[in-house]
Design an enzyme around this catalytic site. Structure first.
Site, PDB file in Angstrom:
ATOM      1  N   TYR A  15      42.034  32.286 -29.827  1.00 14.35           N
ATOM      2  CA  TYR A  15      40.944  32.149 -30.800  1.00 14.35           C
ATOM      3  C   TYR A  15      41.284  32.844 -32.132  1.00 14.35           C
ATOM      4  O   TYR A  15      40.821  32.397 -33.185  1.00 14.35           O
ATOM      5  CB  TYR A  15      39.607  32.630 -30.208  1.00 14.35           C
ATOM      6  N   ASN A  41      31.277  21.646 -32.961  1.00 19.09           N
ATOM      7  CA  ASN A  41      32.452  22.275 -33.574  1.00 19.09           C
ATOM      8  C   ASN A  41      32.225  23.767 -33.792  1.00 19.09           C
ATOM      9  O   ASN A  41      31.121  24.205 -34.113  1.00 19.09           O
ATOM     10  CB  ASN A  41      32.785  21.600 -34.903  1.00 19.09           C
ATOM     11  N   ASP A  87      34.217  25.393 -36.032  1.00 12.95           N
ATOM     12  CA  ASP A  87      34.657  25.712 -37.389  1.00 12.95           C
ATOM     13  C   ASP A  87      33.436  25.842 -38.298  1.00 12.95           C
ATOM     14  O   ASP A  87      32.298  25.597 -37.882  1.00 12.95           O
ATOM     15  CB  ASP A  87      35.657  24.647 -37.908  1.00 12.95           C
ATOM     16  N   HIS A 127      28.097  25.058 -29.515  1.00 12.17           N
ATOM     17  CA  HIS A 127      29.224  25.621 -28.766  1.00 12.17           C
ATOM     18  C   HIS A 127      29.747  26.921 -29.379  1.00 12.17           C
ATOM     19  O   HIS A 127      30.859  27.338 -29.091  1.00 12.17           O
ATOM     20  CB  HIS A 127      30.374  24.597 -28.666  1.00 12.17           C
ATOM     21  N   ASN A 170      32.842   6.691 -34.940  1.00 14.30           N
ATOM     22  CA  ASN A 170      33.999   7.312 -34.277  1.00 14.30           C
ATOM     23  C   ASN A 170      35.215   6.426 -34.534  1.00 14.30           C
ATOM     24  O   ASN A 170      35.087   5.227 -34.805  1.00 14.30           O
ATOM     25  CB  ASN A 170      33.731   7.424 -32.769  1.00 14.30           C
ATOM     26  N   GLU A 222      37.227   5.338 -32.444  1.00 13.24           N
ATOM     27  CA  GLU A 222      37.290   4.303 -31.397  1.00 13.24           C
ATOM     28  C   GLU A 222      36.010   4.411 -30.579  1.00 13.24           C
ATOM     29  O   GLU A 222      35.276   5.379 -30.741  1.00 13.24           O
ATOM     30  CB  GLU A 222      38.498   4.567 -30.499  1.00 13.24           C
TER      31      GLU A 222
HETATM   32  P1  OAD Z   1      37.320  15.239 -28.595  1.00 12.11           P
HETATM   33  O1  OAD Z   1      38.686  15.688 -28.951  1.00 12.11           O
HETATM   34  O2  OAD Z   1      37.015  15.057 -27.157  1.00 12.11           O
HETATM   35  O3  OAD Z   1      36.995  13.865 -29.317  1.00 12.11           O
HETATM   36  C1  OAD Z   1      37.200  13.676 -30.695  1.00 12.11           C
HETATM   37  C2  OAD Z   1      36.833  12.243 -31.046  1.00 12.11           C
HETATM   38  O4  OAD Z   1      36.972  12.101 -32.437  1.00 12.11           O
HETATM   39  C3  OAD Z   1      37.722  11.182 -30.381  1.00 12.11           C
HETATM   40  O5  OAD Z   1      36.915  10.197 -29.737  1.00 12.11           O
HETATM   41  C4  OAD Z   1      38.494  10.577 -31.562  1.00 12.11           C
HETATM   42  O6  OAD Z   1      38.713   9.186 -31.414  1.00 12.11           O
HETATM   43  C5  OAD Z   1      37.568  10.849 -32.713  1.00 12.11           C
HETATM   44  N1  OAD Z   1      38.245  10.978 -34.013  1.00 12.11           N
HETATM   45  C6  OAD Z   1      39.469  11.493 -34.299  1.00 12.11           C
HETATM   46  N2  OAD Z   1      39.725  11.450 -35.614  1.00 12.11           N
HETATM   47  C7  OAD Z   1      38.620  10.896 -36.199  1.00 12.11           C
HETATM   48  C8  OAD Z   1      38.265  10.578 -37.552  1.00 12.11           C
HETATM   49  N3  OAD Z   1      39.074  10.820 -38.572  1.00 12.11           N
HETATM   50  N4  OAD Z   1      37.061  10.014 -37.760  1.00 12.11           N
HETATM   51  C9  OAD Z   1      36.217   9.744 -36.736  1.00 12.11           C
HETATM   52  N5  OAD Z   1      36.504  10.018 -35.446  1.00 12.11           N
HETATM   53  C10 OAD Z   1      37.682  10.595 -35.177  1.00 12.11           C
HETATM   54  O7  OAD Z   1      36.310  16.276 -29.283  1.00 12.11           O
HETATM   55  P2  OAD Z   1      34.750  16.526 -28.975  1.00 12.11           P
HETATM   56  O8  OAD Z   1      34.084  15.285 -28.526  1.00 12.11           O
HETATM   57  O9  OAD Z   1      34.190  17.258 -30.131  1.00 12.11           O
HETATM   58  O10 OAD Z   1      34.012  22.200 -26.171  1.00 12.11           O
HETATM   59  O11 OAD Z   1      34.852  17.526 -27.747  1.00 12.11           O
HETATM   60  C11 OAD Z   1      33.670  18.027 -27.221  1.00 12.11           C
HETATM   61  C12 OAD Z   1      33.886  19.427 -26.691  1.00 12.11           C
HETATM   62  O12 OAD Z   1      34.996  19.410 -25.786  1.00 12.11           O
HETATM   63  C13 OAD Z   1      34.302  20.430 -27.739  1.00 12.11           C
HETATM   64  O13 OAD Z   1      33.218  20.995 -28.440  1.00 12.11           O
HETATM   65  C14 OAD Z   1      34.994  21.476 -26.916  1.00 12.11           C
HETATM   66  C15 OAD Z   1      35.832  20.558 -26.059  1.00 12.11           C
HETATM   67  O14 OAD Z   1      36.280  21.029 -24.874  1.00 12.11           O
HETATM   68  C16 OAD Z   1      34.238  23.472 -25.816  1.00 12.11           C
HETATM   69  O15 OAD Z   1      35.261  24.071 -26.095  1.00 12.11           O
HETATM   70  C17 OAD Z   1      33.113  24.069 -25.039  1.00 12.11           C
END
Ligand code: OAD
Length: 235
Positions: free
Chosen positions: A55, A91, A93, A108, A202, A204
């Site tokens: 972190y 997020n 950040d 989170h 998103n 995809e």
């Molecule tokens: P993921 O990494 O699971 O998913 C990110 C999504 O963003 C994917 O479906 C990509 O296709 C999409 N993506 C990537 N680039 C993009 C762009 N430029 N524009 C639009 N979409 C884009 O991340 P999260 O869904 O945020 O939790 O993950 C959820 C949680 O899982 C996080 O908060 C974290 C993680 O484990 C904890 O750490 C508790």
């Protein structure tokens, strides 16, 4: 005004164009690290130095990146929309705040905070933290941990979020893969009230794409400013 209460759920994809790694895409954080090691209470108990280091690197990295067009467009929406706009973000950040948004719930947690396991104080934190660092409040050490919600822990603000979802008339999910609950279930909660338009933005189709009334697939930096223009023109 077409929409009174707008709720925006964001995930790692909205920060990808700023240079912050997502979790599950190719090259994402969970490809290089085991979730059990760095994102669970057990992982912290077994190797706190490794977790603090993980972190610390991420906290240092976010200082080097800037909010992108999607973050800034959401701040413009909050500023110019006549109704309410709330961002619920997964997020950790601070790019929504640096982009100009003020109504942001970090369900989170946040990299720029640490939490004391002794006195439970949550304090703002900019630099590295270690097992030797004393809590600024109760002076104990080791006691500080990242103020991040790990797997198996309860996300923050769940009561407030339930109330917000029940009043939403537009729910937009941006840049999340729909893999992690409870956030992945928010669209179904909103749909159950039957009043809201639900939209996925998103790269995809996410895991939950079929639950949305509308999906737009592409980059958040392109699609979010367009959506904000549409909402502001329709009010
Ligand atoms: P993921 O990494 O699971 O998913 C990110 C999504 O963003 C994917 O479906 C990509 O296709 C999409 N993506 C990537 N680039 C993009 C762009 N430029 N524009 C639009 N979409 C884009 O991340 P999260 O869904 O945020 O939790 O993950 C959820 C949680 O899982 C996080 O908060 C974290 C993680 O484990 C904890 O750490 C508790």
């Amino acid at each position: 005004m077409r929409y009174e209460n707008i709720i925006i759920l964001t995930g790692a994809g909205i920060s990808a164009e700023s240079g912050v790694k997502t979790f599950r895409d190719s090259g994402g954080l969970w490809e290089d690290h085991r979730i059990e090691d760095v994102a669970t209470p057990e992982g912290f108990y077994n190797n706190p130095d490794l977790v603090q280091h993980f972190y610390n690197l991420r906290r240092a990295h976010i200082k080097t990146v800037e909010p992108n067009r999607a973050h800034k467009a959401l701040a413009r929406l909050e500023d110019q929309h006549a109704g309410s706009v709330t961002i619920i973000t997964q997020n950790v950040d601070d790019l929504h705040e640096r982009g100009g948004s003020t109504s942001v719930l970090h369900m989170h947690g946040e990299l720029k905070r640490v939490r004391c396991t002794n006195c439970l104080a949550r304090v703002s934190w900019q630099n590295d933290c270690s097992q030797q660092t004393a809590c600024p409040n109760c002076k104990s050490a080791p006691a500080l941990r990242p103020d991040i919600v790990w797997f198996g822990e309860m996300p923050f603000y769940m009561d407030e979020i339930a109330a917000l979802l029940s009043n939403a008339d537009l729910f937009v999910s941006i840049g999340t893969s729909g893999n992690v609950y409870p956030a992945a279930g928010f669209v179904a909660e909103v749909a159950a009230h039957g009043r809201a338009h639900t939209l996925e933005i998103n790269l995809e189709a996410s895991e939950g794409a079929t639950l949305f009334s509308e999906c737009r697939h592409g980059k958040a930096g392109d699609l979010v400013p367009k959506l904000v223009d549409e909402i502001l023109m329709g009010q």
